[in-house]
Design an enzyme around this catalytic site. Structure first.
Site, mmCIF file in Angstrom:
data_model
loop_
_atom_site.group_PDB
_atom_site.id
_atom_site.type_symbol
_atom_site.label_atom_id
_atom_site.label_comp_id
_atom_site.label_asym_id
_atom_site.label_seq_id
_atom_site.Cartn_x
_atom_site.Cartn_y
_atom_site.Cartn_z
ATOM 1 N N TRP A 2 13.661 3.603 8.942
ATOM 2 C CA TRP A 2 12.711 4.410 8.167
ATOM 3 C C TRP A 2 11.275 4.017 8.460
ATOM 4 O O TRP A 2 10.950 2.844 8.606
ATOM 5 C CB TRP A 2 12.991 4.206 6.678
ATOM 6 N N ASN A 62 7.173 5.010 6.937
ATOM 7 C CA ASN A 62 6.232 5.820 6.162
ATOM 8 C C ASN A 62 4.792 5.421 6.504
ATOM 9 O O ASN A 62 4.405 5.568 7.672
ATOM 10 C CB ASN A 62 6.551 5.858 4.664
ATOM 11 N N ASP A 63 3.977 4.923 5.606
ATOM 12 C CA ASP A 63 2.537 4.793 5.815
ATOM 13 C C ASP A 63 2.153 4.058 7.095
ATOM 14 O O ASP A 63 2.714 2.997 7.404
ATOM 15 C CB ASP A 63 1.900 4.012 4.665
ATOM 16 N N PHE A 71 3.911 -4.320 1.489
ATOM 17 C CA PHE A 71 3.391 -2.958 1.391
ATOM 18 C C PHE A 71 2.152 -2.778 2.266
ATOM 19 O O PHE A 71 1.686 -3.696 2.934
ATOM 20 C CB PHE A 71 3.082 -2.629 -0.063
ATOM 21 N N SER A 72 1.582 -1.580 2.209
ATOM 22 C CA SER A 72 0.553 -1.148 3.152
ATOM 23 C C SER A 72 -0.716 -2.006 3.126
ATOM 24 O O SER A 72 -1.029 -2.654 2.130
ATOM 25 C CB SER A 72 0.177 0.309 2.884
ATOM 26 N N TRP A 74 6.013 12.102 -0.032
ATOM 27 C CA TRP A 74 7.054 11.662 -0.955
ATOM 28 C C TRP A 74 7.768 12.825 -1.627
ATOM 29 O O TRP A 74 8.868 12.660 -2.167
ATOM 30 C CB TRP A 74 6.464 10.737 -2.018
#
Length: 420
Positions: free
Chosen positions: A37, A39-40, A99-100, A309
């Site tokens: 996966w 994402n950001d 996290f980001s 999202w």
């Protein structure tokens, strides 16, 4: 540099699993997850003669999970090479996710990563309710291997200005000011989840002063403002962020997780940003969590997660061992008080095999010979054959013969272009 067993295991897994994914199963120019996966985008930076882009990453599944940092590099922002995963949640303060965040180059030539360490704790041991405690952390390395700072976390709830949140304090964006000191902004919502961006200052990028509020949402644009970016563009300052729980305003903003650009003036002495214009960054729903970099020739280039999202959990083709990709990078400018975005000029180097048609009359389905292949760079001018009676719509279908296809349509009466 010694690495943890967790990081070594991830690197072995992504090397083995990623090698089994054939190139034709990936997008041509959009950076996709090496495995699992994505994402950001994170840590978008120029370091040692190439662009580095990290990304939120769950290598072991194609759905969101414990966040790692994947890593890729490029010399032209179009062709990417995967590097080993950079960060994994292997410390108590980030055991539930890295996290980001962002990246800078230190004066001594080292690459410093800023990220949010997540630790889930129960407020009441007898309760099933869990809360994420979010704190800012750093790791320093050479572009491949990164060592987490022994003094992590460097910023915690106590460092926020009054009225901050223990659970919505994330996404550090760091840059070096003109005087050589450093600035950081973070997502830092109020307890009722109203968006606010908090500003921190430091002389060495390690020890930070207590933060102050750069700007407060005051319930204007959604709730929590995620993944903030703040920079000077021309003679104005620009804040890019991704608000949660947006409400629509015509075509400018859509319902749910969206994007927001604020353009205005920044008083560096008071640390306050005063916006004068607002707009969406992108009108499509598959766009979230922007990151920017300044190229060696001075352009401000933006990239984002090409998902959202509201859609990411639902739209996938099985079976697959990777999920998630980035947008094509875009050059940013301000004209007439608005943010403008253009495809990066590096795309010009890819053009070849030109085919041109002029004065083609379209009535119903029309096929143009020679226009074929997996990729197309298309420029088209459409005008009505009868100027007194404008057509209702004009559409182009790509890869129509397959189960999945793409439609680009123009509706002149509404002045709207759609891609589906």
């Amino acid at each position: 540099m010694e690495i943890s067993k967790m990081l070594a295991d991830v690197r072995e897994y992504e090397e083995k699993t990623g090698a089994a994914i054939r190139p034709e199963m990936r997008p041509k120019f959009h950076l996709s997850s090496r495995v699992g996966w994505l994402n950001d985008p994170n840590g978008f930076s120029w370091y040692k003669g190439q662009y580095h882009l990290f990304y939120q990453y769950h290598p072991y599944d194609t759905v969101w999970g414990p966040m790692h940092w994947g890593h890729a590099v490029s010399k032209d922002l179009l062709h990417w090479e995967y590097l080993p995963a950079a960060l994994v949640p292997d410390m108590p303060y980030d055991q539930d996710g890295c996290f980001s965040g962002s990246a800078i180059v230190l004066p001594d030539g080292r690459h410093m990563l800023f990220y949010t360490g997540v630790q889930i704790q129960k407020e009441d041991p007898s309760s099933r309710t869990k809360e994420e405690i979010q704190r800012q952390c750093i790791a320093v390395g050479d572009g491949v291997n990164y060592q987490k700072y022994e003094g992590n976390p460097i910023l915690s709830f106590e460092d926020q200005p009054e009225g901050g949140s223990l659970y919505d304090f994330r996404d550090p964006k760091v840059w070096q000011a003109e005087d050589g000191s450093y600035r950081m902004i973070t997502c830092c919502a109020s307890p009722d989840r109203d968006g606010r961006i908090v500003l921190f200052s430091s002389k060495d990028a390690i020890h930070w002063e207590k933060g102050s509020v750069l700007i407060q949402n005051n319930d204007r644009f959604g709730k929590v403002w995620e993944c903030p970016e703040f920079f000077r563009l021309g003679n104005k300052w620009v804040l890019l962020t991704s608000p949660m729980d947006m409400l629509p305003e015509g075509f400018e903003y859509h319902t749910g997780n969206g994007t927001l650009c604020l353009i205005g003036d920044y008083d560096e002495e008071t640390g306050v940003f005063i916006p004068q214009h607002d707009q969406a960054i992108d009108y499509g729903i598959d766009f979230y969590a922007t990151q920017t970099v300044v190229t060696p020739d001075g352009r401000r280039v933006m990239i984002a997660w090409m998902q959202n999202w509201d859609t990411a959990p639902a739209y996938r083709i099985e079976p697959t061992s990777w999920f998630g990709q980035m947008t094509l990078p875009r050059e940013l400018s301000i004209r007439n008080g608005r943010l403008y975005e253009s495809p990066i000029r590096e795309l010009e180097t890819l053009r070849h095999n030109k085919i041109a048609y002029r004065n083609v009359y379209v009535n119903g389905n029309t096929r143009l010979e020679g226009v074929k292949g997996r990729c197309i760079d298309l420029e088209i001018t459409v005008r009505p054959a009868d100027t007194a009676e404008v057509y209702n719509s004009f559409a182009i279908h790509f890869a129509e013969g397959g189960r999945y296809y793409t439609t680009l349509s123009f509706h002149p009466r509404d002045g709207i272009v759609k891609i589906d």
